[in-house]
Every structure is written in structure tokens, then in C-alpha cells.
Design an enzyme around this catalytic site. Structure first.
Site, PDB file in Angstrom:
ATOM      1  N   PHE A 267      10.353   9.150  14.941  1.00 54.22           N
ATOM      2  CA  PHE A 267       9.917   9.396  16.318  1.00 54.22           C
ATOM      3  C   PHE A 267       8.865   8.344  16.682  1.00 54.22           C
ATOM      4  O   PHE A 267       7.767   8.654  17.142  1.00 54.22           O
ATOM      5  CB  PHE A 267       9.354  10.809  16.494  1.00 54.22           C
ATOM      6  CG  PHE A 267      10.311  11.908  16.112  1.00 54.22           C
ATOM      7  CD1 PHE A 267      11.253  12.370  17.025  1.00 54.22           C
ATOM      8  CD2 PHE A 267      10.280  12.469  14.844  1.00 54.22           C
ATOM      9  CE1 PHE A 267      12.147  13.382  16.686  1.00 54.22           C
ATOM     10  CE2 PHE A 267      11.160  13.479  14.487  1.00 54.22           C
ATOM     11  CZ  PHE A 267      12.100  13.931  15.417  1.00 54.22           C
ATOM     12  N   GLU A 287      13.794   5.953  16.455  1.00 50.37           N
ATOM     13  CA  GLU A 287      13.466   6.596  17.734  1.00 50.37           C
ATOM     14  C   GLU A 287      14.756   6.791  18.525  1.00 50.37           C
ATOM     15  O   GLU A 287      15.672   5.964  18.446  1.00 50.37           O
ATOM     16  CB  GLU A 287      12.479   5.711  18.505  1.00 50.37           C
ATOM     17  CG  GLU A 287      12.299   6.003  19.975  1.00 50.37           C
ATOM     18  CD  GLU A 287      11.749   7.394  20.244  1.00 50.37           C
ATOM     19  OE1 GLU A 287      12.293   8.061  21.134  1.00 50.37           O
ATOM     20  OE2 GLU A 287      10.775   7.795  19.569  1.00 50.37           O
ATOM     21  N   ASP A 335       6.034  11.901  13.811  1.00 50.64           N
ATOM     22  CA  ASP A 335       5.276  12.331  14.988  1.00 50.64           C
ATOM     23  C   ASP A 335       6.251  12.911  16.012  1.00 50.64           C
ATOM     24  O   ASP A 335       6.549  12.283  17.028  1.00 50.64           O
ATOM     25  CB  ASP A 335       4.508  11.145  15.572  1.00 50.64           C
ATOM     26  CG  ASP A 335       3.690  11.516  16.803  1.00 50.64           C
ATOM     27  OD1 ASP A 335       3.405  12.715  16.989  1.00 50.64           O
ATOM     28  OD2 ASP A 335       3.342  10.599  17.586  1.00 50.64           O
ATOM     29  N   CYS A 361       1.275  17.684  17.898  1.00 47.77           N
ATOM     30  CA  CYS A 361       0.564  18.180  19.074  1.00 47.77           C
ATOM     31  C   CYS A 361       0.775  19.685  19.251  1.00 47.77           C
ATOM     32  O   CYS A 361       0.491  20.234  20.309  1.00 47.77           O
ATOM     33  CB  CYS A 361       1.014  17.437  20.330  1.00 47.77           C
ATOM     34  SG  CYS A 361       2.775  17.595  20.695  1.00 47.77           S
TER      35      CYS A 361
END
Length: 410
Positions: A267, A287, A335, A361
Site C-alpha cells: 500500500f 500499490e 500501511d 490509522c
């Protein structure tokens, strides 16, 4: 009704027994108000917490951009660290918090704003709390001064692109050469409107303007520094919210993979971690968005002093890298979006990649994926919490996992 706040929910709002949802309150506070549908929308604080402070922003009572400005900074840091502890505890994983890095006021370098026309002109700002209405933010304490200086330009774009009863969305980011603005839900750009938009760009510090997905004006490349490299992301691309927050995340990732020679970055986006890590190791960046990888590749090729970087366009949710594909790598950086990456984490665990560095996150999905690694024998180092969404309930973090049989460095 008089109630005592017991705790904060994951969105930062208070909860009293019932449960009754009471926004903008803190644990231990005694409040009073009318309960409707399980909430008190306009609480009166009878006994304030010692952690309560006067919000420094005059827009706080109505603006939806911040949620925790009424709490002392130390309390917010502790609460965010507790969110990580609680999420991991629910998965049965013990954790040590290495610290909390909080971005300063007026440091947000990107934002999603709303624009509407008014009788006297235009208004650009955030939505009211739990409302479709928009409030102007001329004295915002959150946004970087360069974004604040760009508000007149965003108002001019709103006047040109918004219908009288409509609303446009403005993605704005600070770059090295001016603001990078991407407008959506706006009027179609015919020849006349294109000319007017170009005039706004010439008159204001705008590097690039994208309109409904199309770049319509470019005064300079809106480059971003990623380590030694300069990258021009596609319009509206993800960017870490603050320079300070990005520096904390990148520093932790670089330290975590120090000493490794080949790293895979999952990612990878436009290279937030890939390019700084490439200063010391070869990196394979994976990605799903080809435009992001193209920007990363151009940035790498235009830089000096970086190790080899390769790229691969791949949907890691549908086609995660498999065990055999990790054989060449000594470390993996991952991530993912808020949903986490359960399938990809299972493949990492099966492959016994020596070092896994997880950036997240979402404490909840991070904890779920961390449990997979821990169950596979990985040891988790202390977790760094990064608060670059100051005064919000959002939490970011970095954690290093070491595979079984590999000695953790001192």
C-alpha cells in the site's frame, strides 16, 4: 435530566449511563439537559472536569472540523494512547506505548472543505456539527497558514463553480510551489469557465487546479518532499495531514527497517515510506493505484543517492502477495486503509518475513491484524502513537514486529 459522564466513545464524545450520548463533554463531568433519542445535544456543564479548557478557536461551538478542543492536550494524548491499548487488549495483546507525537496547531497541510454561494458572495469552510450547513472558518486554529491564505481563492472558485443551492467539495493541499486544489461536484467547465478558472489561478497562489477530475490549470508542479525525492502526486491524492506527523511516521519506519537490504512496501501510495527507506535499502513498492505508482517512479528517477526502487500495480485486497513472493525481502512495511489488511497480514505471518512494520490509522483493525502476527510468534515492539489530526478522535500509529527466531536488536 442531570447525568455524570462516565467515558468517551471512540469518536471523542461523552457517554453517561443509559447510555446517553453527550457531545463535547469529558469523563467525570456532571451535565444537565434534555435527552432526546438517547442524546443531549446542548448540555449544560454543571461540574466541569479539571481537564477542561477554553477552546482556543472561536468557531469551535459550531464547526465540525474539531471534536476535542475543549480538553487539555495531555488528556487528549493519554486518551489516544488508551484507544490503542484498549483495542489491543480486546484482542488479548499486551502493549507498551513508546510515546505520543502530536502535531502543533495550524499545521494541517491538507483539508477537504465545502463551498457554497451566499447572497453576498461565497462561503468556504467545514460543516456544522452533524449538519449539512457550512460554517466559515476565517480564524481556524487547525489549518496551516498557507491554506488559510488560500481561502479567498477557494471562495472565488466557489462563486464560479457552485450553483445557487448547490455545494462543491474542495480538496486543498499545501505543496512546495503553492496550493494543490481539486474541486468536485462543480459546474461543467466549458470554454468560458476554463478561462475564468485560469484567471483565478494566475491571481492566487495555486500551483494546480483540477476540476471534476480534470486538470484545467497548472502554474507549477505541486511537488511534495518524500525523503530526498520530489514527487508530484495526482490531483486529490492522499497526503499525510501534517509535515510533523509525516516526519514522525517516516522516522519510525526508517528506524524499524534499519540494517535491512531489501524491503517491500505494501500500500505504498506515492512513496511516503518507499522513497525515504530507499536511501538505505532497495524497495519494491506495491500499490493498487497506477497513477500513484507512476508519480512515485518519476520521483525516484529524478532523485540522486537512492537505492533501486521497483513498482507493482496490484490490488492487495483481492490479490495479496503470497508466501513465496516474500522470500527475497528482509522487511515489509504495510500501511493499509482503515479497513486494515487481514488477508495480507496472514500471508506475511505465514512467510515469516523477518521484520514487519505496521502503520495504521485505525486501532481496531490494527489490533486485529497484530493478533495474527502475535499468534504466529512475532514479538511486538513498543507502539508509537502519532496524533496529526489534532483535536480529533483519529489515531495513527507505527509498530515493529520481529519474527520468531530473530533476535530483537538492543
Amino acid at each position: 435530566m442531570r447525568l455524570t459522564i462516565e467515558r468517551l466513545g471512540r469518536r471523542g464524545d461523552g457517554f453517561a449511563p443509559g447510555p446517553v450520548h453527550v457531545p463535547r463533554t469529558l469523563p467525570g463531568e456532571v451535565v444537565e439537559g434534555v435527552v432526546e433519542a438517547g442524546r443531549i445535544d446542548a448540555p449544560r456543564i454543571l461540574q466541569p472536569s479539571a481537564e477542561r479548557v477554553t477552546a482556543p478557536c472561536p468557531h469551535y461551538r459550531v464547526c465540525g472540523g474539531c471534536h476535542l478542543m475543549h480538553a487539555r492536550d495531555g488528556f487528549v494524548e493519554g486518551w489516544k494512547a488508551d484507544q490503542v491499548r484498549r483495542a489491543l487488549s480486546q484482542q488479548g495483546v499486551a502493549v507498551e506505548i513508546a510515546g505520543v507525537r502530536t502535531s502543533p496547531p495550524r499545521s494541517r497541510r491538507r483539508a477537504v472543505l465545502s463551498g457554497r454561494r451566499t447572497k453576498s458572495g461565497a462561503m468556504v469552510g467545514f460543516h456544522f456539527r452533524a449538519s449539512a450547513s457550512v460554517t466559515a472558518i476565517p480564524e481556524c486554529r487547525l489549518l496551516h497558514p498557507d491554506l488559510m491564505a488560500g481561502l479567498p481563492a477557494l471562495e472565488a472558485l466557489t462563486l464560479l463553480g457552485c450553483s445557487r443551492k448547490g455545494e462543491i467539495t474542495l480538496h486543498v493541499a499545501r505543496s512546495r510551489n503553492g496550493l494543490d486544489v481539486a474541486v468536485s461536484d462543480a459546474k461543467a467547465a466549458d470554454a468560458a469557465l476554463r478561462g475564468e478558472l485560469a484567471a483565478v489561478v494566475r491571481a492566487h497562489p495555486i500551483a494546480r487546479l483540477a476540476w471534476n477530475g480534470e486538470v484545467v490549470a497548472l502554474s507549477a508542479p505541486p511537488t511534495q518532499a518524500m525523503g530526498r525525492a520530489s514527487v508530484t502526486p495526482p490531483p486529490g491524492a492522499f497526503l499525510q495531514a501534517t509535515e510533523e506527523g509525516e516526519a514522525a511516521l517516516v522516522g519510525a519506519v526508517r528506524d524499524a527497517v534499519a540494517g535491512t537490504r531489501r524491503v517491500v512496501d505494501l500500500f505504498a501510495g506515492a512513496g511516503t515510506f518507499t522513497l525515504p527507506v530507499a536511501e538505505r535499502a532497495e524497495v519494491h513498492a506495491v500499490e493498487g493505484d497506477s497513477a500513484l505508482l507512476a508519480a512515485l517512479d518519476v520521483g525516484w528517477r529524478g532523485s540522486t543517492g537512492l537505492r533501486r526502487v521497483t513498482t507493482e500495480v496490484r490490488d492487495l485486497f483481492r490479490r495479496p502477495l503470497l508466501r513465496a513472493e516474500f522470500a527475497a525481502y528482509e522487511a515489509a512495511v504495510i500501511d493499509p486503509p482503515r479497513a486494515g489488511a487481514e488477508a495480507q497480514t496472514r500471508a506475511l505471518a505465514e512467510a515469516r518475513v523477518p521484520v514487519v512494520v505496521s502503520v495504521s490509522c485505525n486501532p481496531g483493525t490494527f489490533a486485529r491484524d497484530a493478533r495474527i502476527l502475535v499468534d504466529a510468534g512475532y514479538a511486538m515492539a513498543p507502539v508509537l502513537v502519532v496524533d496529526q489530526f489534532r483535536w480529533s478522535p483519529h489515531v495513527e500509529l507505527v509498530a515493529r514486529f520481529v519474527a520468531p527466531g530473530r533476535r530483537e536488536r538492543a
